[in-house]
Motif scaffolding. Structure first.
Motif, PDB file in Angstrom:
ATOM      1  N   PRO A   5      -2.057  -1.044 -11.016  1.00 47.35           N
ATOM      2  CA  PRO A   5      -1.622  -2.232 -11.258  1.00 47.35           C
ATOM      3  C   PRO A   5      -0.037  -2.077 -11.332  1.00 47.35           C
ATOM      4  O   PRO A   5       0.766  -1.288 -11.799  1.00 47.35           O
ATOM      5  CB  PRO A   5      -2.130  -1.717 -12.857  1.00 47.35           C
ATOM      6  N   ARG A   6       1.038  -3.936 -12.079  1.00 50.41           N
ATOM      7  CA  ARG A   6       1.753  -3.497 -12.147  1.00 50.41           C
ATOM      8  C   ARG A   6       2.229  -4.289 -12.550  1.00 50.41           C
ATOM      9  O   ARG A   6       0.929  -5.370 -13.291  1.00 50.41           O
ATOM     10  CB  ARG A   6       2.116  -4.504 -10.845  1.00 50.41           C
ATOM     11  N   LYS A   7       3.660  -4.428 -13.059  1.00 49.89           N
ATOM     12  CA  LYS A   7       3.867  -6.339 -14.295  1.00 49.89           C
ATOM     13  C   LYS A   7       3.096  -7.495 -13.662  1.00 49.89           C
ATOM     14  O   LYS A   7       3.901  -7.017 -12.686  1.00 49.89           O
ATOM     15  CB  LYS A   7       4.900  -5.586 -14.637  1.00 49.89           C
ATOM     16  N   CYS A  12       5.740  10.118   1.375  1.00 48.46           N
ATOM     17  CA  CYS A  12       7.179  10.311   0.709  1.00 48.46           C
ATOM     18  C   CYS A  12       7.494  10.251  -1.163  1.00 48.46           C
ATOM     19  O   CYS A  12       6.368   9.646  -1.661  1.00 48.46           O
ATOM     20  CB  CYS A  12       8.504   9.771   1.343  1.00 48.46           C
ATOM     21  N   CYS A  13       8.201  10.978  -1.677  1.00 46.72           N
ATOM     22  CA  CYS A  13       8.268  10.461  -2.861  1.00 46.72           C
ATOM     23  C   CYS A  13      10.019  10.441  -2.945  1.00 46.72           C
ATOM     24  O   CYS A  13      11.053  11.485  -2.631  1.00 46.72           O
ATOM     25  CB  CYS A  13       7.689  10.955  -4.018  1.00 46.72           C
ATOM     26  N   TRP A  14      10.383   9.157  -4.023  1.00 47.85           N
ATOM     27  CA  TRP A  14      11.725   9.539  -4.334  1.00 47.85           C
ATOM     28  C   TRP A  14      12.282  10.564  -5.587  1.00 47.85           C
ATOM     29  O   TRP A  14      11.454  10.656  -6.038  1.00 47.85           O
ATOM     30  CB  TRP A  14      12.539   8.056  -5.533  1.00 47.85           C
ATOM     31  N   ALA A  15      13.187  11.433  -5.193  1.00 45.07           N
ATOM     32  CA  ALA A  15      13.797  12.716  -5.694  1.00 45.07           C
ATOM     33  C   ALA A  15      14.311  12.655  -6.839  1.00 45.07           C
ATOM     34  O   ALA A  15      15.642  12.499  -7.062  1.00 45.07           O
ATOM     35  CB  ALA A  15      14.494  13.656  -4.864  1.00 45.07           C
ATOM     36  N   GLY A  16      14.109  11.904  -8.331  1.00 50.97           N
ATOM     37  CA  GLY A  16      14.911  11.848  -9.172  1.00 50.97           C
ATOM     38  C   GLY A  16      15.433  12.392 -10.095  1.00 50.97           C
ATOM     39  O   GLY A  16      16.931  12.696  -9.988  1.00 50.97           O
ATOM     40  N   PHE A  17      15.185  13.209 -10.402  1.00 48.85           N
ATOM     41  CA  PHE A  17      15.895  14.989 -11.270  1.00 48.85           C
ATOM     42  C   PHE A  17      17.265  15.594  -9.454  1.00 48.85           C
ATOM     43  O   PHE A  17      17.383  16.102 -10.110  1.00 48.85           O
ATOM     44  CB  PHE A  17      14.622  15.963 -10.710  1.00 48.85           C
ATOM     45  N   SER A  51       1.064  -1.224  -0.007  1.00 44.98           N
ATOM     46  CA  SER A  51      -0.125   0.114   0.300  1.00 44.98           C
ATOM     47  C   SER A  51       1.011   1.745  -0.140  1.00 44.98           C
ATOM     48  O   SER A  51       0.660   2.648   0.108  1.00 44.98           O
ATOM     49  CB  SER A  51      -1.061   0.154   1.993  1.00 44.98           C
ATOM     50  N   ARG A  52       2.171   1.132   0.259  1.00 44.52           N
ATOM     51  CA  ARG A  52       3.052   2.462  -0.153  1.00 44.52           C
ATOM     52  C   ARG A  52       2.515   2.765  -1.275  1.00 44.52           C
ATOM     53  O   ARG A  52       2.713   1.809  -2.793  1.00 44.52           O
ATOM     54  CB  ARG A  52       4.641   2.450  -0.201  1.00 44.52           C
ATOM     55  N   ARG A  53       2.259   3.957  -1.539  1.00 44.63           N
ATOM     56  CA  ARG A  53       2.955   5.200  -2.417  1.00 44.63           C
ATOM     57  C   ARG A  53       3.406   6.052  -2.259  1.00 44.63           C
ATOM     58  O   ARG A  53       3.288   6.532  -1.864  1.00 44.63           O
ATOM     59  CB  ARG A  53       1.097   5.448  -3.049  1.00 44.63           C
ATOM     60  N   SER A  54       3.566   6.671  -3.963  1.00 43.16           N
ATOM     61  CA  SER A  54       4.646   7.917  -3.875  1.00 43.16           C
ATOM     62  C   SER A  54       3.261   8.926  -3.602  1.00 43.16           C
ATOM     63  O   SER A  54       2.254   8.944  -4.575  1.00 43.16           O
ATOM     64  CB  SER A  54       4.958   7.924  -5.622  1.00 43.16           C
ATOM     65  N   VAL A  55       3.656   9.621  -2.943  1.00 45.35           N
ATOM     66  CA  VAL A  55       2.632  11.097  -2.022  1.00 45.35           C
ATOM     67  C   VAL A  55       3.231  11.822  -3.054  1.00 45.35           C
ATOM     68  O   VAL A  55       4.708  12.836  -2.736  1.00 45.35           O
ATOM     69  CB  VAL A  55       2.515  11.529  -1.292  1.00 45.35           C
ATOM     70  N   PHE A  87       9.782  18.858  -5.987  1.00 47.30           N
ATOM     71  CA  PHE A  87       9.980  18.357  -4.970  1.00 47.30           C
ATOM     72  C   PHE A  87       8.557  18.321  -4.630  1.00 47.30           C
ATOM     73  O   PHE A  87       8.070  17.897  -3.610  1.00 47.30           O
ATOM     74  CB  PHE A  87      10.300  18.944  -3.808  1.00 47.30           C
ATOM     75  N   ARG A  88       7.650  18.476  -5.490  1.00 49.40           N
ATOM     76  CA  ARG A  88       5.847  18.612  -5.826  1.00 49.40           C
ATOM     77  C   ARG A  88       5.168  18.998  -4.334  1.00 49.40           C
ATOM     78  O   ARG A  88       4.485  18.346  -3.920  1.00 49.40           O
ATOM     79  CB  ARG A  88       5.634  17.097  -5.395  1.00 49.40           C
ATOM     80  N   THR A  89       5.983  20.106  -3.916  1.00 44.15           N
ATOM     81  CA  THR A  89       5.307  21.353  -2.702  1.00 44.15           C
ATOM     82  C   THR A  89       5.968  20.369  -1.644  1.00 44.15           C
ATOM     83  O   THR A  89       5.268  20.872  -0.191  1.00 44.15           O
ATOM     84  CB  THR A  89       4.519  21.597  -2.522  1.00 44.15           C
TER      85      THR A  89
HETATM   86  C1  LIG Z   1      14.613   6.295  -8.000  1.00 42.52           C
HETATM   87  C2  LIG Z   1      13.849   6.634  -7.994  1.00 42.52           C
HETATM   88  C3  LIG Z   1      13.786   7.961  -8.947  1.00 42.52           C
HETATM   89  C4  LIG Z   1      12.212   8.801  -8.814  1.00 42.52           C
HETATM   90  N1  LIG Z   1      11.747  10.136  -8.932  1.00 42.52           N
HETATM   91  C5  LIG Z   1      11.309  10.016  -9.141  1.00 42.52           C
HETATM   92  C6  LIG Z   1      11.319  11.762  -9.145  1.00 42.52           C
HETATM   93  O1  LIG Z   1      12.425  12.891  -9.299  1.00 42.52           O
HETATM   94  N2  LIG Z   1       9.406  12.793  -9.186  1.00 42.52           N
HETATM   95  C7  LIG Z   1       8.598  12.154  -8.923  1.00 42.52           C
HETATM   96  O2  LIG Z   1       6.541  12.713  -8.969  1.00 42.52           O
HETATM   97  N3  LIG Z   1       8.611  10.781  -8.902  1.00 42.52           N
HETATM   98  C8  LIG Z   1      10.387  10.254  -8.784  1.00 42.52           C
HETATM   99  N4  LIG Z   1      10.119   8.372  -8.521  1.00 42.52           N
HETATM  100  C9  LIG Z   1       8.723   7.961  -7.964  1.00 42.52           C
HETATM  101  C10 LIG Z   1       8.119   6.987  -8.883  1.00 42.52           C
HETATM  102  O3  LIG Z   1       7.275   7.481 -10.305  1.00 42.52           O
HETATM  103  C11 LIG Z   1       7.543   5.970  -8.983  1.00 42.52           C
HETATM  104  O4  LIG Z   1       7.754   5.046  -7.463  1.00 42.52           O
HETATM  105  C12 LIG Z   1       6.297   4.543  -9.545  1.00 42.52           C
HETATM  106  O5  LIG Z   1       5.508   5.664 -10.341  1.00 42.52           O
HETATM  107  C13 LIG Z   1       5.710   3.834  -9.395  1.00 42.52           C
HETATM  108  O6  LIG Z   1       4.321   4.412  -7.897  1.00 42.52           O
HETATM  109  P1  LIG Z   1       4.115   4.537  -6.721  1.00 42.52           P
HETATM  110  O7  LIG Z   1       5.502   4.623  -6.066  1.00 42.52           O
HETATM  111  O8  LIG Z   1       3.416   4.887  -6.055  1.00 42.52           O
HETATM  112  O9  LIG Z   1       4.374   3.161  -6.618  1.00 42.52           O
HETATM  113  C14 LIG Z   1      10.708   7.746  -8.272  1.00 42.52           C
HETATM  114  C15 LIG Z   1      11.210   6.472  -8.139  1.00 42.52           C
HETATM  115  C16 LIG Z   1      12.543   5.797  -7.829  1.00 42.52           C
HETATM  116  C17 LIG Z   1      12.717   4.515  -7.810  1.00 42.52           C
END
Ligand SMILES: Cc1cc2nc3c(=O)[nH]c(=O)nc-3n(C[C@H](O)[C@H](O)[C@H](O)COP(=O)(O)O)c2cc1C
Length: 273
Positions: free
Chosen positions: A264-266, A216-221, A88-92, A177-179
């Motif tokens: 949905p997931r692969k 939380c959300c990973w900050a890839g950018f 149930s963890r989701r990116s916020v 950083f999505r605010t």
């Molecule tokens: C290494 C990594 C970098 C990511 N970078 C970003 C980002 O810069 N911005 C963003 O909105 N989401 C980012 N995400 C989140 C992914 O888009 C997200 O994990 C994926 O779409 C699955 O959704 P969920 O986390 O809700 O399950 C990143 C995820 C990972 C693992």
């Protein structure tokens, strides 16, 4: 004070000796386990001896008593509860602007201490932005780094993505950083080879945050920019011998509670050999 001791509860079962990664806990016939003084430096302080001793008789002198926390079986989730939690963890990407209570941030980071690290090195260091203002400033630095990258010759696909990010930022959307009011950055010692340690710690961070209803959300950018930009590294106080492995933006979710349906997931790709 010896590094390793046992108290009167020791039943001399030899499990500590068997589990010792460094193989330095020796069973003395009838006298119980011990580590010879000359072997102490080989200990990686993983604490397997302490954790699995069936009578809790093993002690490492580097672990203060207040840090010796009992694992209570009644607090363990069932497999179904644990799986629901993990799934149930989701990116916020929708946050309140208020800062997260400092004690809650400490609580999350405390859990990250228990993430596995290669050779138990525990070399991950955290840098956390303290409020929305700092985080927004960092977001601006990320976008400026992208502007710089766009002015040089980079791959077309990358240029297309960075261009879109810069345009969105300029139009007033915080796509970096999505605010979120905070960013937690995992910083790693370059001398150490296993970057995985920091990635695992960031994953623990996200899950511990989920457990505390912090989004939380990973900050890839951010990570892409931070690895290029000495200004960002300086802003975060990251030294020359360190590297930024990644970051988690985080904060109180705004208008989002627990997710309702799994996404949905692969299908899992699994090969038995
Ligand atoms: C290494 C990594 C970098 C990511 N970078 C970003 C980002 O810069 N911005 C963003 O909105 N989401 C980012 N995400 C989140 C992914 O888009 C997200 O994990 C994926 O779409 C699955 O959704 P969920 O986390 O809700 O399950 C990143 C995820 C990972 C693992």
């Amino acid at each position: 004070m010896p590094l390793f001791t046992v108290d009167e509860r020791c039943i001399q079962c030899g499990l500590c000796s068997e589990l010792c990664v460094a193989r330095i806990i020796k069973m003395n016939d009838g006298e119980g386990p011990e580590v010879l003084p000359e072997d102490e430096e080989k200990c990686i302080t993983c604490g397997q001896c302490v954790s699995f001793c069936p009578t809790s008789a093993c002690f490492l002198d580097i672990q203060p008593l207040e840090d010796r926390i009992e694992v209570l079986p009644e607090l363990m989730p069932s497999a179904e509860i644990a799986e629901t939690f993990l799934r149930s963890r989701r990116s916020v990407r929708r946050y309140k602007s208020e800062s997260v209570d400092e004690s809650l941030v400490h609580r999350i980071i405390e859990t990250c201490r228990y993430a596995p690290t290669a050779s138990n090195s525990q070399l991950v260091r955290w840098v956390v932005t303290s409020d929305r203002e700092q985080t927004k400033k960092l977001g601006g630095m990320v976008v400026d780094t992208f502007r710089g990258m766009l002015s040089i010759d980079i791959e077309e696909k990358v240029a297309h993505m960075l261009g879109a990010v810069v345009r969105a930022w300029d139009a007033g959307h915080d796509v970096i950083f999505r605010t979120a009011p905070h960013l937690a950055v995992a910083v790693f010692d370059r001398k150490h080879t296993f970057q995985e340690d920091a990635a695992i710690a960031l994953t623990y961070f996200e899950l511990a945050a989920h457990a505390n209803e912090i989004g939380c959300c990973w900050a890839g950018f951010f990570t892409t920019a931070a690895r290029q930009s000495s200004e960002i590294q300086k802003f975060l106080g990251v030294g020359e011998n360190e590297m930024i492995v990644g970051g988690q933006m985080f904060g109180y979710p705004s208008g989002l509670g627990l997710s309702h349906i799994l996404p949905p997931r692969k299908k899992a790709s699994l090969t038995w050999i």
